[in-house]
Design a protein around this motif. Structure first.
Motif, short mmCIF file in Angstrom:
data_model
loop_
_atom_site.label_atom_id
_atom_site.label_comp_id
_atom_site.label_asym_id
_atom_site.label_seq_id
_atom_site.Cartn_x
_atom_site.Cartn_y
_atom_site.Cartn_z
N GLN A 1 1.14 -1.22 -0.23
CA GLN A 1 0.08 0.01 0.06
C GLN A 1 1.59 1.38 0.09
O GLN A 1 0.08 2.24 -0.24
N PHE B 1 -5.65 -3.84 3.63
CA PHE B 1 -6.13 -4.29 4.59
C PHE B 1 -5.71 -3.27 5.17
O PHE B 1 -5.64 -3.59 6.79
N GLY B 2 -4.99 -2.52 4.96
CA GLY B 2 -3.57 -1.63 6.01
C GLY B 2 -2.45 -3.02 6.30
O GLY B 2 -1.64 -2.66 7.03
N GLU C 1 0.70 -1.49 4.95
CA GLU C 1 0.51 -0.22 4.45
C GLU C 1 2.06 -0.22 5.24
O GLU C 1 3.15 0.57 4.50
N ALA D 1 -1.31 -1.25 11.03
CA ALA D 1 -2.91 -0.92 10.45
C ALA D 1 -3.92 -1.82 9.83
O ALA D 1 -3.02 -3.18 9.94
N PHE D 2 -5.11 -1.71 10.78
CA PHE D 2 -6.49 -3.17 9.54
C PHE D 2 -7.40 -2.04 9.39
O PHE D 2 -7.71 -1.50 10.54
N ARG D 3 -8.12 -2.07 8.56
CA ARG D 3 -9.01 -1.01 8.30
C ARG D 3 -9.73 -0.46 9.26
O ARG D 3 -10.26 -1.11 10.32
N GLY D 4 -9.71 0.72 10.29
CA GLY D 4 -10.34 1.29 10.78
C GLY D 4 -9.63 1.98 11.87
O GLY D 4 -9.07 2.91 12.11
N THR E 1 -1.53 4.25 0.75
CA THR E 1 -3.05 3.80 0.01
C THR E 1 -3.55 4.02 1.43
O THR E 1 -3.36 2.87 2.05
N ALA E 2 -4.50 4.24 2.01
CA ALA E 2 -4.95 4.56 3.89
C ALA E 2 -5.42 5.67 4.18
O ALA E 2 -5.74 6.55 3.56
N ALA E 3 -5.94 4.61 5.15
CA ALA E 3 -6.74 6.10 5.89
C ALA E 3 -8.25 6.29 5.48
O ALA E 3 -8.26 7.50 6.19
N GLU F 1 -13.26 2.36 4.80
CA GLU F 1 -13.04 2.19 6.65
C GLU F 1 -14.16 2.29 7.35
O GLU F 1 -14.07 1.17 8.19
MO1 MOS Z 1 -6.33 1.41 5.92
S1 MOS Z 1 -5.83 0.06 8.19
O1 MOS Z 1 -5.60 3.12 6.44
O2 MOS Z 1 -4.57 0.59 5.06
#
Ligand code: MOS
Ligand code: MTE
Ligand code: HPA
Length: 784
Positions: free
Chosen positions: A216, A247-248, A251, A359-362, A528-530, A731
């Motif tokens: 990511q 899914f984080g 990341e 990191a994990f989704r959320g 690519t997150a949050a 998320e």
């Molecule tokens: Mo999502 S946990 O911000 O990769």
């Protein structure tokens, strides 16, 4: 033109009569490749001649000194070309994203079972894996810390504790009308991306390295590899066309794999691929942080919170990784959708001898919000009210009671109307009465129902990450190639960005192609997150496309003798006064006239400021809202249960692509349900993760999706100037299945006639359900 087909057109940058390319349901840009098996993932890239394969030798101990690492048998194993250790790393032995406490390979001390110690490089994947098992390692045991509770008791943290206080929580608690307190346990979660971690590195001329990596965060992989080799960033190129899910989990934690593949490729001067087996992946990589919460709450007769104090302890694992920002997000989501007048939150990231959680989704948001939902669920039962009424009584107000504990004013609150709509569409009241009636006559099978809300803050809580770049090329045949800093992990980011570019240029989506993320095209990208992928990269690509359109408009205006403002780009046509020209013809003429047909684009999110020390400011550009209603049936003799029906209403703003957004809501709902019910991580007393494969770690399947699964998007427009007024969707819907957990808890409460708060832990496995049923029976004095 049929006006009903363009309800989402808000942007004045394109003529009012134009055919919108955003706000319409479109298939994922790679869907046809996914289903045909022709989408290229990293492992599908045709291998270069001479490619070797790597495997990792891992620690068998949770905490130990490495007295000796005997690698002779590994070296002599069939097919082995080289064995590399920390001593082979020419630069820095670290791949930590923030704090430099993440060794790529262990030196002297191992800190969890599964920690990589050496890299075996062999002629085949199988030979490398077999050889990796043959090391003779002499360990000197050190005392491990295996639970966050033990870490907290020992005062052992990966980061200094965080504290956030508003008002006078101690005084208001002492003066509260009613009090409750308790302890909540919330488990972690394995990302379980379908495509595992993988990196493929190939040396390039003049000390260069090309790394294909399922990540990511290509820029961070570039930096990690450069630091590891003692190189400059410009020597390393990282590329990712797509992931089979992140899914984080990709990341930060793709870095160790990228570094080990690149180390071997550098050392041996040949291409090296590192693709861990699923079990190894699960043993090595960090997961969602499990949390414990201790709370103390005061409330009035209506269940309105007067004051609340919560202590959050997370399992960080052996290193910091992203545990700091995860805890920050947990703290900034403890309010969820509720006004907390007097509040104290203390967050501790426990250092444990287990995988470094990530990191994990959320990103901690689900954990923080779960705690306040649990507390409100208790409060409602304590005063014998419907938990929905108690939740409503505590919602943020509009224009009052609307400042979060961290100082941001909630200006876009739609939770009241969203909940009203869901209560009506799910027939909640009638169905709640029906569950009560059913339970009165059913001694063993009990039904439960719950509605829970979501408010989720959008933006990275590290302000400078909120930037993005893009590069858009219009070729002289009128076809368009888009590159941006975001990565595609199945969420549909490339589809959305292509739609934005098509819309901006007034062309059909079919003309636009999005390419692999590549650090040599767009530099200094964020992960690519949050959930910010489309918000940031969509805006950056729009900026690039707009510049090209303006140049084309200038050119067309000169040609037609009108002003650029009179030029329309619509549906592959350029309309300039009397002139109507296919887009590709105008492009061709502009090329001949030497007009620049490509552009970069850039975007930074406005309005953000954040004081991390004080935990105060405006960390979020806006909030995304949602709510879900779930109904379950629980067998109180076996602990089995089933989700009978789920209704979700989710706010994606003016959705860029409703089909993709509904897919995101459905996927997040089921994934979050797995987290809270069946997915249980279990370490044995020696600290070895025993649930490291789908045989022992139960993720949801299609059979767990309820027959009545009604997912809808709430009609709303972002009050902020986000990309076409859409909202991030990746998320926030992961919090919707709180309703499943609290429906199960509601069903269990029926055992004690709703007089006792079931001490249900998460995940609510059948075992946990039975424990809670027994506790309720004992407390309520009902015979088992
Ligand atoms: Mo999502 S946990 O911000 O990769
Ligand atoms: N959807 C799919 N199919 N696969 C994924 O890996 N990751 C989630 C979410 N949805 C993910 C997904 C996470 S953790 C985030 S942060 C966002 O997608 C990231 O993408 P976005 O910002 O483009 O929404
Ligand atoms: N989400 C995901 N990754 C992050 C964040 C966040 O809020 N902050 C820093 N890295």
């Amino acid at each position: 033109m049929n006006k009903q087909t363009e309800p989402f057109l808000l942007d004045a940058s394109v003529a009012a009569e134009s055919t919108p390319q955003v706000g319409i349901s479109r298939p994922h840009e790679s869907a046809h490749l996914h289903v045909a098996g022709t989408a290229t993932y990293t492992d599908d890239i045709p291998e270069l001649a001479g490619t070797l394969h790597a495997a990792l030798g891992m620690s068998a101990k949770a905490h130990a000194r490495l007295k000796s690492v005997g690698l002779d048998r590994v070296r002599k194993a069939p097919g082995v070309v080289a064995v590399l250790t920390v001593d082979d790393i020419p630069g820095v032995n670290d791949c930590g994203p923030i704090i430099h406490d993440d060794p790529i390979l262990a030196r002297d001390v191992v800190q969890f079972v599964g920690q990589p110690i050496f890299v075996v490089v062999a002629t085949s994947h199988d030979a490398a894996r077999r050889a990796a098992r043959l090391a003779d390692i002499d360990y000197e045991d050190l005392p491990p810390v295996l639970t966050p509770e033990a870490a907290h008791a020992a005062g052992s943290y990966v980061l200094p504790p965080m504290h956030l206080t508003r008002g006078e929580p101690a005084r208001q608690l002492a003066a509260a009308t009613h009090r409750d307190s308790g302890h909540i346990r919330l488990g972690g979660q394995e990302q379980f991306y379908l495509e595992g971690q993988i990196a493929y590195a190939a040396p390039r001329e003049n000390d260069g390295m090309h790394v294909w990596c399922s990540t990511q965060h290509p820029t961070e992989m570039q930096h990690a590899v450069a630091h590891m080799l003692g190189w400059h960033a410009h020597q390393v190129l990282v590329e990712c066309r797509r992931m089979g899910g992140g899914f984080g989990g990709k990341e930060s934690q793709s870095a160790m794999f990228a570094c080990c593949a690149a180390l071997a490729a550098w050392k041996l001067l040949c291409p090296v691929k590192l693709r861990p087996d699923r079990d190894d992946d699960m043993m090595i990589t960090g997961k969602r942080h499990d949390f414990t919460f201790d709370f103390d709450v005061g409330h009035d007769d209506e269940g309105r919170l007067e004051a609340v104090r919560v202590e959050m302890v997370s399992r960080a694992g052996f290193s910091a990784d992203l545990s700091g920002p995860v805890m920050t997000r947990a703290i900034c989501h403890f309010d969820n959708a509720y006004w907390l007048p007097h509040v104290q939150i203390d967050g501790y990231c426990g250092k444990t001898n287990t995988q470094s959680n990530t990191a994990f989704r959320g990103f901690g948001g689900p954990q923080g919000a779960f705690a306040v939902e649990y507390i409100l669920d208790n409060v409602a039962r304590n005063i014998g009210k419907d938990s929905l009424d108690v939740r409503r009584a505590n919602f943020y107000g509009k224009g009052e009671r609307n400042v979060t504990p961290y100082g941001q004013t909630v200006e876009d609150n739609v939770i009241h109307e969203l909940i009203d709509e869901l209560v009506a569409s799910s027939a909640y009241q009638a169905r709640r009465a029906a569950t009560r009636a059913f339970n009165a006559k059913s001694p063993v099978l009990k039904k439960g129902i719950a509605i829970t809300p979501v408010k989720f803050g959008i933006s990275f809580n590290v302000a400078h990450y909120n930037q993005a770049g893009a590069l858009v090329h219009v070729y002289n045949d009128g076809s368009v190639l888009v590159n941006h800093g975001g990565t595609e992990m199945g969420q549909g980011l490339n589809t959305k960005v292509a739609m934005v570019v098509a819309h901006e240029l007034g062309i059909r989506m079919e003309r636009v192609r999005v390419t692999a993320t590549d650090t040599s095209k767009v530099a200094n990208t964020s992960a690519t997150a949050a959930s910010t992928g489309a918000d940031l990269n969509g805006k950056a690509a729009q900026d690039a496309a707009r510049q090209i359109r303006e140049r084309l408009a200038d050119f067309a205006a000169r040609k037609a003798g009108v002003t650029p403002a009179d030029i329309r780009f619509n549906d592959d046509l350029v309309i300039a006064g009397e002139l109507r020209l296919p887009f590709n013809e105008l492009v061709r003429e502009a090329y001949i006239a030497r007009v620049q047909l490509w552009s970069d684009g850039f975007y930074t999110t406005p309005k953000l400021y954040w004081d991390q020390k004080a935990l105060h400011g405006r960390p979020f550009y806006y909030y995304a809202y949602g709510a879900a209603c779930s109904e379950v049936i629980v067998d109180t003799l076996t602990g089995e249960w089933k989700l009978l029906r789920a209704d979700a209403l989710h706010d994606a703003g003016k959705s860029l692509n409703p089909a993709i957004d509904i897919g995101q809501v459905e996927g997040a709902f089921v994934q979050g349900m797995g987290w809270l019910t069946t997915e249980e991580l279990w370490w044995n007393p020696n600290g070895k993760l025993m649930t490291h494969a789908p045989s022992t770690y139960k993720i949801p399947t299609i059979n767990d999706v309820p027959e009545g699964f009604h997912v809808r998007l709430f009609q709303n427009a972002n009050v902020e100037d986000s990309i076409h007024r859409s909202k991030a969707v990746g998320e926030p819907p992961l919090l919707l299945p709180f309703s499943v957990f609290f429906a199960i808890r509601d069903a269990i409460a029926a055992v004690g006639d709703y007089r006792v708060n079931p001490p249900l832990r998460a995940p609510a496995t059948s075992e946990a359900i039975l424990d809670a049923v027994e506790a309720v029976q004992a407390a309520a004095g009902v015979p088992a």
